[in-house]
Structures are given as C-alpha cells and as structure tokens.
Scaffold this motif. Sequence first.
Motif, PDB file in Angstrom:
ATOM      1  N   ALA A 328       4.210 -11.855  65.482  1.00 44.71           N
ATOM      2  CA  ALA A 328       4.510 -10.495  65.931  1.00 44.71           C
ATOM      3  C   ALA A 328       5.942 -10.111  65.585  1.00 44.71           C
ATOM      4  O   ALA A 328       6.205  -8.988  65.138  1.00 44.71           O
ATOM      5  CB  ALA A 328       4.281 -10.385  67.436  1.00 44.71           C
ATOM      6  N   ALA A 329       6.872 -11.034  65.774  1.00 41.87           N
ATOM      7  CA  ALA A 329       8.283 -10.750  65.505  1.00 41.87           C
ATOM      8  C   ALA A 329       8.533 -10.492  64.024  1.00 41.87           C
ATOM      9  O   ALA A 329       9.301  -9.594  63.659  1.00 41.87           O
ATOM     10  CB  ALA A 329       9.149 -11.911  65.998  1.00 41.87           C
ATOM     11  N   VAL A 330       7.898 -11.268  63.164  1.00 45.43           N
ATOM     12  CA  VAL A 330       8.070 -11.060  61.719  1.00 45.43           C
ATOM     13  C   VAL A 330       7.556  -9.680  61.324  1.00 45.43           C
ATOM     14  O   VAL A 330       8.189  -8.967  60.541  1.00 45.43           O
ATOM     15  CB  VAL A 330       7.352 -12.170  60.924  1.00 45.43           C
ATOM     16  N   ALA A 331       6.405  -9.277  61.876  1.00 47.45           N
ATOM     17  CA  ALA A 331       5.868  -7.945  61.585  1.00 47.45           C
ATOM     18  C   ALA A 331       6.850  -6.858  62.039  1.00 47.45           C
ATOM     19  O   ALA A 331       7.096  -5.882  61.306  1.00 47.45           O
ATOM     20  CB  ALA A 331       4.519  -7.763  62.270  1.00 47.45           C
ATOM     21  N   LEU A 332       7.435  -7.042  63.218  1.00 45.14           N
ATOM     22  CA  LEU A 332       8.407  -6.063  63.723  1.00 45.14           C
ATOM     23  C   LEU A 332       9.656  -6.022  62.856  1.00 45.14           C
ATOM     24  O   LEU A 332      10.210  -4.939  62.596  1.00 45.14           O
ATOM     25  CB  LEU A 332       8.778  -6.402  65.175  1.00 45.14           C
ATOM     26  N   PHE A 333      10.105  -7.179  62.393  1.00 45.61           N
ATOM     27  CA  PHE A 333      11.280  -7.231  61.523  1.00 45.61           C
ATOM     28  C   PHE A 333      11.002  -6.537  60.193  1.00 45.61           C
ATOM     29  O   PHE A 333      11.829  -5.754  59.705  1.00 45.61           O
ATOM     30  CB  PHE A 333      11.688  -8.690  61.285  1.00 45.61           C
ATOM     31  N   LEU A 334       9.831  -6.794  59.617  1.00 47.77           N
ATOM     32  CA  LEU A 334       9.477  -6.158  58.342  1.00 47.77           C
ATOM     33  C   LEU A 334       9.360  -4.642  58.485  1.00 47.77           C
ATOM     34  O   LEU A 334       9.594  -3.903  57.521  1.00 47.77           O
ATOM     35  CB  LEU A 334       8.171  -6.742  57.812  1.00 47.77           C
ATOM     36  N   GLU A 335       9.021  -4.191  59.691  1.00 46.39           N
ATOM     37  CA  GLU A 335       8.923  -2.747  59.965  1.00 46.39           C
ATOM     38  C   GLU A 335      10.279  -2.142  60.339  1.00 46.39           C
ATOM     39  O   GLU A 335      10.374  -0.932  60.574  1.00 46.39           O
ATOM     40  CB  GLU A 335       7.937  -2.502  61.098  1.00 46.39           C
ATOM     41  N   GLY A 336      11.317  -2.974  60.424  1.00 52.81           N
ATOM     42  CA  GLY A 336      12.654  -2.490  60.751  1.00 52.81           C
ATOM     43  C   GLY A 336      12.865  -2.191  62.218  1.00 52.81           C
ATOM     44  O   GLY A 336      13.820  -1.501  62.598  1.00 52.81           O
ATOM     45  N   LYS A 337      12.010  -2.747  63.092  1.00 50.07           N
ATOM     46  CA  LYS A 337      12.101  -2.452  64.521  1.00 50.07           C
ATOM     47  C   LYS A 337      12.978  -3.441  65.288  1.00 50.07           C
ATOM     48  O   LYS A 337      13.383  -3.148  66.416  1.00 50.07           O
ATOM     49  CB  LYS A 337      10.691  -2.417  65.130  1.00 50.07           C
ATOM     50  N   ILE A 338      13.216  -4.604  64.722  1.00 46.77           N
ATOM     51  CA  ILE A 338      14.115  -5.594  65.335  1.00 46.77           C
ATOM     52  C   ILE A 338      14.979  -6.204  64.233  1.00 46.77           C
ATOM     53  O   ILE A 338      14.680  -6.063  63.043  1.00 46.77           O
ATOM     54  CB  ILE A 338      13.342  -6.728  66.065  1.00 46.77           C
TER      55      ILE A 338
END
Length: 380
Positions: A328-338
């Motif tokens: 989940a964190a990797v997906a959020l990072f790739l989306e620029g959210k974290i």
Amino acid sequence: MNKTIAILGSTGSIGTQSLDVARKHGFKVDVLAANSNIELLEQQIREFKPSAVAVINEAAAKELKIKVTDTATEVLSGQEAVEFVAANNNAGIVLNSIVGIAGLKPTLAAIEAGKDIALANKETLVTGGYLVKKAVTKKGVKLLPVDSEHSAIFQCLQGAPKGSLKKIILTASGGPFFNKTEEELKNVTPADALKHPNWSMGAKITIDSASLMNKGLEVIEAVHLFDISPDNIEVVVHRQSIVHSAVELTDGAVIAQLGTPDMRLPIQYALTYPERYDCPSGSLNLFEIGNLTFERPDYETFKPLGAAISAIKSGGLKPCAVNGANEAAVALFLEGKIGFLDIGKIVCAALKAQKDVSDYSLSDVFEADKAARELALSFI
C-alpha cells in the motif's frame, strides 16, 4: 525439451523473460494470466497459442476476447479466473510472477492441482508461507525458486549433504540510494527511486529495491524455502550484482553463484531443473567486471529491511502485515501521496500493530493484509 508450462503474470518483466526462455527451447505454453495489458497479451496469444488466458481486469478481458475471436484461445476474466487457469491446465509446472499478495491464491490452487511451482512471486511465501509449505508437503510437488538470489542459493546447495547449510549470504545491489542519508532521502521522487543501477524490473519491485524492503522480503522467503533461522541469514550489499548469493556450509566452505544480472538464467533453471541448457542471458566475463565489492547494509536509514527481518523472527502474521503495509505504501509513494521515507514508517507501524499468533488460516492472512493496508492509508 518436451515441456509444457503455464505463466501467471505473463506481461510483466519476469513473464516476458519467461516467454523468451520458452521461445528459445520450444516449450509449449498452455495458459497465460495477466492484469490488463491486452496489446501484449494478444501478441503472446498469437505467438504461443495457449488454450486459455485469464485477465484480471474484466473490461480488458472483454476487449481482448473480441481481438482474438479468430484464435482457439479461451479468454476468462477476474481474479478467480487466474486461480482457475493456475489449477486447470496441461502444464507440468506453473511459473507465478504475479506481483504482490494477489499471487498467493493462484499458487495454492496450482499446488492443490498437483502442479510443480516455479515461484517468482515472493509474497506467496511472505504472506502465507506456513500454508504454502503445508500444501507442498501434502501434495508432494516441487517448489522451485525463480528470484535470482534464491535460485543462487538453491544452485549452491546442489550436492551439499542434508543438514550441512550453516549460513546464507544474501546479496543486495543496494538500489539507487546506496550510501544516502535520511536527510538526502527526504525529497526523492518516484522517478529517482525507479532508476535501478543493475536490474530492469517492474515499478513495485524497483521501489522495494530502493527501500531495501525487497531484501527483507527475500530474507522471509529464504527462511521458508531453505528451512533456516533468520539469524543464519546475512544480508550483504554487493553493488555489481554479479554474485547472486552464497552459502556457508558447516565445514566453513563458502559456495557462491555468479552470473550476469539477467533473470533468464534463474527462470530457465527453475523450468528445466535439474537439467541445464544453453541460456539467452549470455556468459559472464570476469575481466570486464574487474572488482567485486561487499559492504554492510544501513539498517538505520533503510528501515523496511530491519522491519521485515523482525517480522519473520516473530513469525505468525507479522510478515503478512509488513508486506501489506509496504504494498500500500509503495502505491501511495508512486502516486505522490507520501514521501519515500514514509514507506519505512508505515512498515514499522504495521509490524508493531499486528498481534502475535502461532497459527493462522487463509482468511486470517487476508484480514491481516487488509488491516495493514488501512493503516497505510491513515498516513496520507
């Protein structure tokens, strides 16, 4: 070589390289599975003529069905279709290169159907290792590693007496951020993290390599594959990615497997084991390589590595929790959210939040995964 194979995740990096191996040796490809890349899937259908293809994305499956109506290939849709083709095929071995926990149920389905498994989906063992090993023992099938590091360990152990393994030396490239400090990593972008120095891989595993989470997942995988304590696995940063891993035996001998950074060799060895054939990956030239270096990983900066190792030492569902949080964190990072460093914070939080359990079911695995993902979303 007269061999029939099934490939799950056929449009990804491992999947396409697996088809390179099949093409070279004339393997029959009976079924394929992928998410939504129907342009590439259509090409694969027309070249390899599988009996069936499973497409997770239902809209993409409908479009593909129209495109290949002139072929004899049956197009199925949905996650359940992947599990169906994993079990219902004419292949002797199923290569699973699906990314993430999504690969667990298809692996179990293939094992239950009596298929040997060539495993490139490390999350299968990270999240449900106990269940998978129990199923493998029950059905008497082979579980053959495809990850370059685990393939290397497996190759090094050929001919070693049972019980002679003392230590695994698990090599890591260090990723694009080797020797960077936390301060330097605060503002790195997904584009920065996707610049792997040695390997060409999918986005998720490339980010995992940058955070060293990938190596933590590989420690967990090695524990299950080789029945070894995590205390007897040493992670070593080897920037050249030539020594793919090594083993130390009880007499002190250290045996390593070397090769070019090309996944087609470990893929091929899993598919042809115990035979060896000419491989499209090419030969290693040590004169061109020159020097090989080995350094200690930075556990303080790259926290996901330490969290994953702590998880497998605790056991139970903690490895599943850190994996779910990381996905989940990797997906959020790739989306620029974290930010990049938030990945480590989320993984560590999931490790702490997951309760200790001594036994678990498949439904428990997915409950732990869901909770970890929800925890990750709370960091936005």
